[in-house]
Structures are given as structure tokens and as C-alpha cells.
Design a protein around this motif. Structure first.
Motif, short mmCIF file in Angstrom:
data_model
loop_
_atom_site.label_atom_id
_atom_site.label_comp_id
_atom_site.label_asym_id
_atom_site.label_seq_id
_atom_site.Cartn_x
_atom_site.Cartn_y
_atom_site.Cartn_z
N ARG A 254 0.83 -1.21 0.00
CA ARG A 254 0.00 0.00 0.00
C ARG A 254 0.86 1.26 0.00
NH1 ARG A 254 -5.34 0.53 0.90
NH2 ARG A 254 -6.18 2.49 1.68
N GLY A 255 1.96 1.22 0.70
CA GLY A 255 2.83 2.39 0.79
C GLY A 255 3.88 2.42 -0.30
N TYR A 256 4.03 3.57 -0.97
CA TYR A 256 5.04 3.70 -2.01
C TYR A 256 6.44 3.50 -1.42
CZ TYR A 256 8.13 5.71 -5.52
OH TYR A 256 9.15 5.89 -6.41
N ARG A 257 6.66 4.03 -0.23
CA ARG A 257 7.97 3.89 0.39
C ARG A 257 8.32 2.43 0.66
NH1 ARG A 257 8.28 8.91 4.78
NH2 ARG A 257 8.86 10.52 3.26
N THR A 258 7.32 1.64 1.01
CA THR A 258 7.53 0.21 1.23
C THR A 258 8.01 -0.46 -0.05
OG1 THR A 258 5.82 0.13 2.94
CG2 THR A 258 6.41 -1.95 1.90
N VAL A 259 7.42 -0.08 -1.17
CA VAL A 259 7.80 -0.66 -2.46
C VAL A 259 9.21 -0.22 -2.83
CG1 VAL A 259 7.28 -0.68 -4.93
CG2 VAL A 259 5.43 -0.92 -3.25
N PHE A 260 9.54 1.03 -2.59
CA PHE A 260 10.89 1.50 -2.89
C PHE A 260 11.91 0.69 -2.10
CE2 PHE A 260 14.61 4.14 -2.10
CZ PHE A 260 14.94 4.56 -3.38
N ASP A 261 11.65 0.47 -0.82
CA ASP A 261 12.56 -0.32 0.01
C ASP A 261 12.68 -1.75 -0.50
OD1 ASP A 261 13.04 1.83 1.66
OD2 ASP A 261 11.57 1.24 3.17
N LEU A 262 11.58 -2.31 -0.97
CA LEU A 262 11.59 -3.66 -1.50
C LEU A 262 12.49 -3.75 -2.72
CD1 LEU A 262 10.54 -6.57 -1.68
CD2 LEU A 262 8.56 -5.70 -2.92
N PHE A 263 12.42 -2.75 -3.60
CA PHE A 263 13.26 -2.77 -4.79
C PHE A 263 14.73 -2.56 -4.44
CE2 PHE A 263 9.41 -2.89 -7.05
CZ PHE A 263 9.68 -3.18 -8.39
N CYS A 264 14.99 -1.82 -3.38
CA CYS A 264 16.37 -1.67 -2.91
C CYS A 264 16.90 -3.02 -2.44
CB CYS A 264 16.45 -0.65 -1.78
SG CYS A 264 16.17 1.06 -2.29
N ASP A 265 16.07 -3.77 -1.70
CA ASP A 265 16.46 -5.10 -1.24
C ASP A 265 16.73 -6.02 -2.42
OD1 ASP A 265 16.19 -4.32 1.39
OD2 ASP A 265 14.17 -5.14 1.62
N PHE A 266 15.88 -5.92 -3.42
CA PHE A 266 16.05 -6.73 -4.63
C PHE A 266 17.40 -6.43 -5.28
CE2 PHE A 266 15.89 -6.98 -9.24
CZ PHE A 266 15.47 -8.28 -9.45
#
Length: 502
Positions: free
Chosen positions: A250-262
Motif C-alpha cells: 500500500r505504501g510507495y515507500r515500502t515498495v521503494f525499500d523492496l526494490f532496494c532489497d532486490f
């Protein structure tokens, strides 16, 4: 932009496919060792015990939770059936011989292995495989599926140096002892699944362990096409738009962090095997893309990055006020915390800073019950700083950091003699120090020389981070990009918070 070529043009795409998928999933050393042992297993004739394709490739997908279907651990349910079938057809004592035989588990050999077995109403042998009948249903284990299930059995028993062998043996013994039923088979599969879940958490990246890594990988694979995996600023936004109605994204910041982890996991895999099946391509500045080969992003320090502000957080820095919290530190604190991640995806990151903050405000309004009016104002993205304003803010703070460098240099040179050719630099440093009308920048500053020495190193790192980020933003047509992003985020916010606004 991150561009990884999984297979170079003209390269044999069958080579180490299974091992590569383990690497791409962020497999750690223990998993790589466990899977490597499976790949290195040989028959008495000196041939590989397990075929790379499809056996090891299927095993790798299972380990990384990349299998298709409703349940990632369905294979464990199948394995429970095969264990029961072996016990019924060949005897309980033959399980180890059947599953851990040094011979290659080929389809023909397995068919022959069951050819002379006696059958009963619950377990029989058909043309295609072994059939188990219970609860009014027939479960078929095809001979062609058995090589993978045997490989899975061996992997489970041998992972982490056979640490789980006794537990797994007890699970299978209990299932056979309980008799053929859906309840006993499910209990067996659940016990194995619990072990496998813990193993994945310990030996795959965090994102991979809960399936999110796979979701990102497949998304990028579909977007990229061909033999490439391409990660761009727009990838983050597109993924968020596609998945933000679910609670995980739901949160854009959560998705950004996920892509950083990727990106971290992918890069770690590349480093681990010396860019195995991976290469980095060039820079497309016009599209806001960053090449990892660029000097702007030092991938060797991605995992080791520490925010320069950590230095200034130390108690001994209290006597010197280097930064005003709200106007000089606050605006770049996130940039310094993310470090190379912000440089990999600079536009995705500026969205994180501007519109991620808007969404955080919406969440806060909902939690404290401020009502629809406040949420509506935020959804409209009123009074948010534009990207050009963000750039101007960074430029201003960079000037301040340069001034701090000069002032710190003056303190460091206070008790030293002026060498030839240093007079101009000393004069500039002294002027910078004189303009610092704040705590600690006074006649007693020499007493804090050690603090200024530590600060000088951190300030150089901060300036480099800001310089690179400013260049990324300056290479964009920021105002039109901001207006387009503002409209796009407004649309997403209206959709996400429609119930609150109506």
C-alpha cells in the motif's frame, strides 16, 4: 537504471541454469553449498547423478519458492505420497536405498524398480506411475516426476550438513505408521514445510523468504523481456500502482525499500560468482536511468554504506553545532541514510521523499482521526515542494557543507605553521570559519580539534553523495516530470483512500 544480462548473446543458456536461479534469488553461502553438493553428486559410473534440466532446475525453483501453482510447497505433499508408496510397495526398510541410491533416478530405472512389486487396493502401479487410493480419490505420482522428488528428499536430508536428517526420518516414520490418509499426508507435508520455511528464512534474502522477491523478479522479467532484467525508476512506480490495493504494498515507500532489497540481493549474487551470467550496460540519462558501472554508484560499498550523520549523532559532538536540525539536516537525512540506493534510482527516490511523505501524512491523519477534509488536502498534494524546489534545497545545503569543510579546515590548521603555497587556502578557510555564527565555531574551537577532524571526513562523504544526486536531478526536465508525477500520485491516492473521502 540497473541492467543485468542473465545470458550473453550466443551463450549456452542451459549452462548452470539451476545454480544461477539460486544466485538470483539471493541464496547465501550455506544454500549455495547445499545445492552445489546436489550438482556435484555423481553415479558409480562417474556421471552426474541428477540432470540439470529438468531435475535440478525444478529443485532450484522449489527451494526459492518460485514454483507455479497455488501452494509453493505442494511438492512436499507429493513427496509424502511417494514415501508412503515406497513403504507399501517395497517395504519400510527400503526407503533409504530407494531415495539415496547413488544411481541416477531415471524414468526407466524407476519404472523397472517398481515392476516386480506386489500391489494392494490402496497402492498400485500403472503405466504412467504409482497410484495411491484413499478417501475416495486416486493420487498419481508419475515416473517422470519421481527424479525431482528423489532429489528433493536428498536435499532435505542433507541440507546444513544433514542437521535435519533425524527429524525428517521421524516425520516420515510417523506418517507411514499413521496409515494412508489425507490427515497423515498433510501432517507429514506440514512438518517438512515448517523445516523448509525456516531454511529459506535463514538462507535466502528476507524479501525472497516471504515471496516478495520472486514477485519483483517476475514483474521485472515481464517488463524487460528477452534475456535481461532491467530495473528503472519507473519500475518502482509501476509495481506500486499494480499492487498497492493489497496490504503488503500500500505504501510507495515500502515498495521503494523492496526494490532496494532486490537490487542488493541481485548484486550480491553477481559479486559472489564474479558476474556469473550478469553484466551491466550503459547509462541513459534522458530517461532518468543509472548504470551501476557509473562512478556515481560504487556498488562495492552498497551493503557497507553508513549515513555520515551517524558521526554527528555522537555525544561528543554536542559542543559543536554543525547542522540546524530542520533546515540543514532534515532535508538530506533520508538521502544520506539511503546512500547508493538513492543514486541507483534517483527519480524513484525523489518520489519517495515528496509523495512518500504525502502518503505518510495521510496515514497519520487516519490514525489520529483528523477526518476527510485533512485527507482530501493531502490527496490533492497541495503545497508539496516541487522537484525544482527540491533541487534548489540540495544546492543550498551543499553550499553549507562546503562552508563547513572550510571552517573545519581552519580549526585543523590553527596550531600548525603555514607551508609555502597554503596562504590562500588558509585565508579562505578562516573566512568560512568567521561566517559560522553558531555554537562551537569560536576561539575555543581548537579544544575540539578531534571533533572537527572526524567531521571533515564525514563532510567529504556528504558532499560526494549530494554532488551525485544533484547531477541526477539536473539531468532531468524536472518541472514537467513533477507535474506528471503529481497528477499520477493524486490519481493513486484518490483510488486508495476513496472510502475515506466519500
Amino acid at each position: 537504471m540497473l541492467v543485468y544480462i542473465l545470458f550473453d548473446e550466443g551463450e549456452d543458456k542451459d549452462v548452470e541454469t539451476a545454480h544461477s536461479s539460486i544466485l538470483r534469488a539471493g541464496g547465501k553461502d550455506q544454500l549455495l553449498a547445499d545445492f552445489g553438493a546436489m550438482r556435484e553428486a555423481i553415479t558409480p559410473e562417474g556421471e552426474p547423478k541428477y540432470l540439470e534440466r529438468p531435475t535440478l532446475e525444478t529443485l532450484a525453483k522449489f527451494i526459492c519458492a518460485q514454483t507455479t501453482g497455488a501452494h509453493k510447497d505442494l511438492a512436499l505433499f507429493e513427496l509424502a505420497h511417494l514415501v508412503f508408496a515406497v513403504a507399501a510397495l517395497k517395504g519400510q526398510g527400503e526407503r533409504t536405498t530407494f531415495f539415496l541410491s547413488p544411481e541416477r533416478p531415471s524414468r526407466g530405472r524407476l519404472r523397472a524398480c517398481f515392476a516386480d512389486c506386489k500391489t494392494d487396493p490402496t497402492v498400485g502401479i500403472g503405466v504412467d506411475g504409482v497410484q495411491l487410493r484413499y478417501d475416495g480419490k486416486v493420487f498419481l505420482i508419475r515416473f517422470g516426476r519421481m527424479p525431482f522428488l528423489i532429489a528433493l528428499y536428498e536435499f532435505l536430508c542433507s541440507m546444513e550438513g544433514f542437521a535435519h536428517y533425524a527429524v525428517i526420518t521421524d516425520i516420515f516414520d510417523q506418517a507411514v505408521s499413521d496409515g494412508l490418509s489425507l490427515k497423515s499426508l498433510k501432517a507429514c507435508a506440514n512438518g517438512l514445510s515448517s523445516l523448509m520455511r525456516k531454511y529459506r528464512i535463514a538462507n535466502l534474502s528476507t524479501a525472497q523468504a516471504d515471496g516478495k522477491f520472486v514477485q519483483v523478479y517476475k514483474f521485472l522479467q515481464d517488463q524487460s523481456g528477452g534475456a535481461q532484467i532491467i530495473l528503472t525508476d519507473q519500475s518502482v512506480f509501476d509495481f506500486w500502482c499494480l499492487h498497492n490495493t493489497g496490504k503488503d504494498y500500500r505504501g510507495y515507500r515500502t515498495v521503494f525499500d523492496l526494490f532496494c532489497d532486490f537490487a542488493h540481493a541481485f548484486e550480491a549474487a553477481r559479486v559472489h560468482e564474479n558476474a556469473h551470467h550478469a553484466a551491466r550496460l550503459g547509462l541513459s540519462v534522458e530517461d532518468g536511468e543509472v548504470d551501476l558501472a557509473s562512478e556515481d554508484v560504487d556498488v562495492s560499498v552498497v551493503d557497507d554504506w553508513v549515513s555520515p550523520f551517524d558521526i554527528f549523532n555522537q555525544d561528543e559532538f554536542a559542543p559543536v553545532r554543525f547542522f540546524k536540525k530542520s533546515s540543514e539536516r532534515g532535508p538530506i537525512e533520508s538521502l544520506m541514510a539511503y546512500g547508493p540506493d538513492a543514486l541507483r534510482l534517483p527519480i524513484a527516490f525523489v518520489r519517495h521523499e515528496i509523495f512518500g511523505q504525502v502518503q505518510a501524512g495521510i496515514t497519520n491523519d487516519l490514525q489520529v482521526g483528523r477526518g476527510a477534509a485533512s485527507v482530501q488536502t493531502r490527496v490533492n498534494c497541495e503545497d508539496v515542494p516541487s522537484y525544482p524546489q527540491r533541487l534548489a534545497e540540495c544546492l543550498r545545503i551543499r553550499d553549507h557543507i562546503k562552508a563547513l569543510q572550510g571552517a573545519s579546515l581552519h580549526v585543523l590548521l590553527m596550531d600548525s605553521e603555514c607551508a609555502e603555497g597554503e596562504s590562500e587556502a588558509r585565508d579562505q578557510a578562516q573566512k568560512a570559519f568567521g561566517k559560522m555564527n553558531r555554537k562551537g565555531f569560536d576561539g575555543d574551537a581548537i579544544d575540539q580539534k578531534m571533533i572537527f577532524e572526524q567531521a571533515a571526513d564525514a563532510l567529504v562523504k556528504m558532499e560526494a553523495q549530494l554532488d551525485h544526486y544533484i547531477k541526477k536531478l539536473e539531468n532531468q526536465n524536472l518541472l514537467p516530470l513533477f507535474e506528471a508525477d503529481k497528477a499520477a500520485f493524486q490519481q493513486q491516492f484518490k483510488h486508495l483512500y476513496a472510502e475515506v473521502l466519500t
